[in-house]
Design a protein around this motif. Sequence first.
Motif, PDB file in Angstrom:
ATOM      1  N   VAL A 163      26.921   6.770   6.923  1.00 31.94           N
ATOM      2  CA  VAL A 163      27.544   7.200   8.046  1.00 31.94           C
ATOM      3  C   VAL A 163      27.200   8.601   8.557  1.00 31.94           C
ATOM      4  N   GLU A 164      27.085   9.469   7.711  1.00 28.42           N
ATOM      5  CA  GLU A 164      26.769  11.054   8.091  1.00 28.42           C
ATOM      6  C   GLU A 164      25.366  10.876   8.425  1.00 28.42           C
ATOM      7  N   THR A 165      24.191  10.034   8.034  1.00 28.52           N
ATOM      8  CA  THR A 165      22.907  10.198   8.709  1.00 28.52           C
ATOM      9  C   THR A 165      22.954   9.772  10.002  1.00 28.52           C
ATOM     10  N   ALA A 166      23.693   8.549  10.278  1.00 29.37           N
ATOM     11  CA  ALA A 166      23.819   7.667  11.503  1.00 29.37           C
ATOM     12  C   ALA A 166      24.285   8.815  12.506  1.00 29.37           C
ATOM     13  N   ALA A 190      31.588   6.636  18.445  1.00 30.15           N
ATOM     14  CA  ALA A 190      31.794   5.831  19.609  1.00 30.15           C
ATOM     15  C   ALA A 190      30.548   5.270  20.363  1.00 30.15           C
ATOM     16  N   ALA A 191      29.458   6.003  20.288  1.00 27.83           N
ATOM     17  CA  ALA A 191      28.087   5.769  20.973  1.00 27.83           C
ATOM     18  C   ALA A 191      27.640   4.515  19.999  1.00 27.83           C
ATOM     19  N   ILE A 192      27.597   4.616  18.277  1.00 26.43           N
ATOM     20  CA  ILE A 192      27.255   3.800  17.564  1.00 26.43           C
ATOM     21  C   ILE A 192      27.803   2.429  17.834  1.00 26.43           C
ATOM     22  N   VAL A 193      29.106   2.388  17.914  1.00 27.48           N
ATOM     23  CA  VAL A 193      29.850   0.961  18.079  1.00 27.48           C
ATOM     24  C   VAL A 193      29.785   0.672  19.329  1.00 27.48           C
ATOM     25  N   SER A 198      27.391  -4.024  22.081  1.00 25.93           N
ATOM     26  CA  SER A 198      26.334  -4.800  22.883  1.00 25.93           C
ATOM     27  C   SER A 198      25.353  -5.548  22.424  1.00 25.93           C
ATOM     28  N   GLN A 199      25.316  -5.824  21.126  1.00 19.48           N
ATOM     29  CA  GLN A 199      24.432  -6.902  20.673  1.00 19.48           C
ATOM     30  C   GLN A 199      25.150  -8.232  20.907  1.00 19.48           C
ATOM     31  N   PHE A 200      26.280  -8.118  20.876  1.00 20.79           N
ATOM     32  CA  PHE A 200      27.145  -9.504  20.932  1.00 20.79           C
ATOM     33  C   PHE A 200      27.393  -9.829  22.366  1.00 20.79           C
ATOM     34  N   ASN A 201      27.577  -8.594  23.241  1.00 23.44           N
ATOM     35  CA  ASN A 201      28.051  -8.947  24.653  1.00 23.44           C
ATOM     36  C   ASN A 201      26.878  -9.062  25.449  1.00 23.44           C
ATOM     37  N   GLY A 202      25.752  -8.567  25.047  1.00 22.94           N
ATOM     38  CA  GLY A 202      24.368  -9.072  25.726  1.00 22.94           C
ATOM     39  C   GLY A 202      23.681 -10.038  25.921  1.00 22.94           C
TER      40      GLY A 202
END
Length: 202
Positions: A163-166, A190-193, A198-202
């Motif tokens: 998580v810290e790396t991300a 928030a940006a990562i989430v 978006s992978q599911f809504n795109g």
Amino acid sequence: MSKVKLSDLIPDDRNANVGTEYGGYLLTQSLQQLGAGRSILVDRNNRIIAGNKTVETAAAIGLDDVQIVETDGKTIIAVKRIDIDLDSKEGRELALADNKVSQVNLNFDADVVDELAIDFDIDVKSWGFDAIEPEETEIKLPSGEKGFRQMTFTLSDLQAQEVETALKLCKKKNDFQGTGNENSNGNALAAIVAHYLSQFNG
């Protein structure tokens, strides 16, 4: 009485209060603007029983000196600020700040509380720890314009490192202008989430 340095004190490595970001902010403001008020508590070996967050913050802003008053618990210790009258702006502001910091900077780590209960045979329910859940607290910023929530998660060491790396990678890539949130970790999460969703809504 004796005088030591802040670095002579030993933090509690199993402190159940992880604190909150907003509480830390208010504690910093209080110490910087109004100085130290409430005392901390250490054991016979100078290990901190109460006041770990105060010591952390004091060290961060350069307060180095500690005056130790020894007691066996049978005498109430009063810290006397000889430079302040209660019925003055500074006195009343310090009283309000003390109460507010105590309120918002308390966030128990349920895992630590459970471990302490088992390791030291403590009846934590008798102290009000009936059911500790991760905190989600609505926070009002000083401007009062936006509401924020503090959320706490329990992760394994490996998960925490990932998580810290991300978060670090995300913060390098984005500037987060216009979010209305000054917390870089919150913006990055928030940006990562958002990217994940978006992978599911795109």
